[in-house]
Design a protein around this motif. Structure first.
Motif, PDB file in Angstrom:
ATOM      1  N   UNK A  95      53.720  24.178  10.912  1.00 20.67           N
ATOM      2  CA  UNK A  95      52.378  24.716  10.656  1.00 20.67           C
ATOM      3  C   UNK A  95      52.147  25.968  11.493  1.00 20.67           C
ATOM      4  N   UNK A  96      52.514  25.903  12.771  1.00 21.60           N
ATOM      5  CA  UNK A  96      52.348  27.044  13.670  1.00 21.60           C
ATOM      6  C   UNK A  96      53.160  28.241  13.200  1.00 21.60           C
ATOM      7  N   UNK A  97      54.375  27.979  12.756  1.00 18.65           N
ATOM      8  CA  UNK A  97      55.250  29.063  12.286  1.00 18.65           C
ATOM      9  C   UNK A  97      54.678  29.715  11.021  1.00 18.65           C
ATOM     10  N   UNK A  98      54.153  28.865  10.097  1.00 23.31           N
ATOM     11  CA  UNK A  98      53.547  29.399   8.871  1.00 23.31           C
ATOM     12  C   UNK A  98      52.326  30.253   9.204  1.00 23.31           C
ATOM     13  N   UNK A  99      51.540  29.825  10.188  1.00 26.25           N
ATOM     14  CA  UNK A  99      50.386  30.617  10.619  1.00 26.25           C
ATOM     15  C   UNK A  99      50.854  31.952  11.195  1.00 26.25           C
ATOM     16  N   UNK A 100      51.925  31.887  11.962  1.00 23.29           N
ATOM     17  CA  UNK A 100      52.475  33.102  12.565  1.00 23.29           C
ATOM     18  C   UNK A 100      52.900  34.100  11.491  1.00 23.29           C
ATOM     19  N   UNK A 101      53.568  33.594  10.448  1.00 25.87           N
ATOM     20  CA  UNK A 101      53.985  34.455   9.336  1.00 25.87           C
ATOM     21  C   UNK A 101      52.759  35.079   8.662  1.00 25.87           C
ATOM     22  N   UNK A 102      51.734  34.229   8.430  1.00 28.80           N
ATOM     23  CA  UNK A 102      50.548  34.692   7.700  1.00 28.80           C
ATOM     24  C   UNK A 102      49.747  35.707   8.512  1.00 28.80           C
ATOM     25  N   UNK A 103      49.665  35.487   9.833  1.00 27.35           N
ATOM     26  CA  UNK A 103      48.802  36.335  10.658  1.00 27.35           C
ATOM     27  C   UNK A 103      49.565  37.446  11.382  1.00 27.35           C
ATOM     28  N   UNK A 104      50.857  37.574  11.116  1.00 28.79           N
ATOM     29  CA  UNK A 104      51.627  38.688  11.687  1.00 28.79           C
ATOM     30  C   UNK A 104      51.041  40.003  11.158  1.00 28.79           C
ATOM     31  N   UNK A 105      51.239  41.113  11.892  1.00 27.11           N
ATOM     32  CA  UNK A 105      50.615  42.390  11.474  1.00 27.11           C
ATOM     33  C   UNK A 105      50.882  42.745  10.018  1.00 27.11           C
TER      34      UNK A 105
END
Lengths: 206, 230
Positions: free
Chosen positions: B64-74
């Motif tokens: 979940x954290x990794x997916x959020x990271x992908x989504x919220x990356x610049x």
């Protein structure tokens, strides 16, 4: 003519059909359990949509499948007294009584809060919560709540069922009072022969 | 072992309450909307929506954290617009920690709220309609107050879950003191330091106290409402 109903509704395997033409006073829908009497009241109140037919009360058409008229429940001005009361559990008796009154246009209200409380003898219950009421008390509060909403007609679903003898009498008398003193068209559902002949001006078998 | 908290430890507590509070406040309307839709709605894709809402409950939090990271990356689907339109980023920020906490708490909140909405007697809403209330009016005066205890219980449960959030948060927004180092992450950090035992004890004690307080509050809330006839 007060009630002019012609209704057809298929509910699963059973077909509910009713044709009622009733005048002043109390029209009784009489028949065994499962005949769909409550469904008829629900269709008149707008809680259940008929497959076909029409609902006219007085000069007003509330539903007509032929012309596509289908008023939502809040605009039908039905005073519906449910078999199980359906009081609002999170409100006091007084707030329950005022619920419909507050939502009725001033010119539609034809009875005062105090008059209803006196008519039904529920003055001592106003601060109570619905769950603390006896069956007869709850039924009388439900009648009062319906009257205060400024209805054009009343729908009473088995008003004396599940009550002991004394409570039955109490509620039957309240219905007689409403019938004789308020001159409101009433559609009453019952499976009890005595109640049908005592309260009804005419009886429609289902 | 000193029982008083250092300034850093107070900062951890303050940050945890801020992250948990903001996460739940922002998630509450979304969770209620989803719960209402799932309880009452009949539409194609309902089962799929139910599944998606529950995903954070069953996925490894790291995923979940990794997916959020992908989504919220610049350059991500959410991070891109955020950067372009507001010049803002949630990475390494407490706002990011709040997003992670909210997402992880969402399924629990939706479940509790959905149950309480399903428990509302629709026939009582029908009664309100016959008394002159329109759809929205009946919702606001009957459905909402009758489901309120479950909604509040769901919010408190979600808050407790948000306070405990670890895996998704540390994956998504890392471990930045004063920004993303909430209680569980601070405990994890203290465990890595030789001689950090005393701090672990203190922070763990605070975790227990906060969680217990949340549970007692939720119980008291439900009870008080019950006393008023619900």
């Amino acid at each position: 003519m007060a009630f002019d109903l012609s209704l057809v509704k298929r509910r699963g395997e059973t077909l509910v059909a009713a044709h009622v033409e009733g005048g002043e006073g109390v029209t009784v829908l009489f028949g065994p359990s499962g005949a769909g009497k409550t469904s008829v009241l629900d269709m008149v109140a707008g809680l259940l949509r008929p497959d076909e037919g029409h609902v006219r009360v007085g000069s007003e058409t509330l539903f007509d499948s032929a012309t596509g008229i289908d008023l939502p429940p809040e605009r039908r001005r039905a005073g519906y007294v449910f078999q199980d009361g359906r009081l609002f559990p999170h409100m006091s008796v007084a707030a329950n009584l005022r619920y419909g009154e507050r939502r009725a246009p001033v010119e539609a209200r034809w009875i005062e809060f105090g008059a209803v409380v006196e008519l039904l003898g529920i003055g001592h219950l106003l601060a109570r919560r619905p769950r603390t009421l006896s069956g007869g008390e709850a039924r009388r509060v439900a009648i009062g709540r319906a009257l205060l909403s400024g209805p054009r007609f009343l729908l009473l679903d088995e008003p004396t069922s599940f009550l002991d003898r004394a409570r039955r009498e109490e509620v039957a008398r309240a219905v007689e009072d409403v019938r004789d003193r308020l001159k409101l068209p009433i559609l009453l559902v019952t499976h009890d022969q005595d109640e049908a002949s005592r309260l009804g001006n005419r009886i429609v078998k289902m | 072992m000193p029982l008083t908290l250092s300034a850093d430890e107070w900062e951890v507590v303050r940050l945890s309450l801020l992250v948990g509070g903001v996460a739940i406040a922002a998630t509450l309307p979304i969770a209620f909307g989803l719960a209402y839709l799932l309880a009452r709605g009949r539409f194609p894709g309902r089962v799929l929506l139910d599944g998606i809402v529950h995903l954070p409950l069953v996925l490894p939090p790291v995923v979940t954290g990794w997916l959020l990271l992908i989504a919220f990356a610049p350059a991500g689907v959410l991070g891109g617009p955020l950067e372009r339109w507001f010049g803002a980023s949630v990475l390494f920020r407490w706002t990011g920690a709040a997003i992670a906490a909210g997402v992880m708490a969402l399924p629990l909140m939706v479940r509790a709220m959905r149950l309480s909405i399903e428990a509302v007697d629709r026939r009582v809403e029908g009664a309100a309609r016959t008394l002159g209330a329109g759809r929205l009016d009946a919702f606001l005066t009957v459905t909402l107050p009758l489901s309120l205890p479950g909604v509040l219980a769901g919010a408190v449960l979600g808050f407790a879950r948000a306070l405990g959030e670890f895996g998704a948060t540390i994956t998504f927004v890392s471990n930045v003191p004063g920004e993303t180092r909430t209680l569980p992450i601070a405990i994890y950090s203290a465990l890595q330091i030789p001689g950090g035992d005393a701090q672990v004890w203190r922070l763990a004690a605070i975790s227990v106290a906060l969680s217990l307080a949340a549970l007692v509050a939720s119980e008291a809330l439900t009870r008080r409402r019950g006393g008023h006839g619900l």
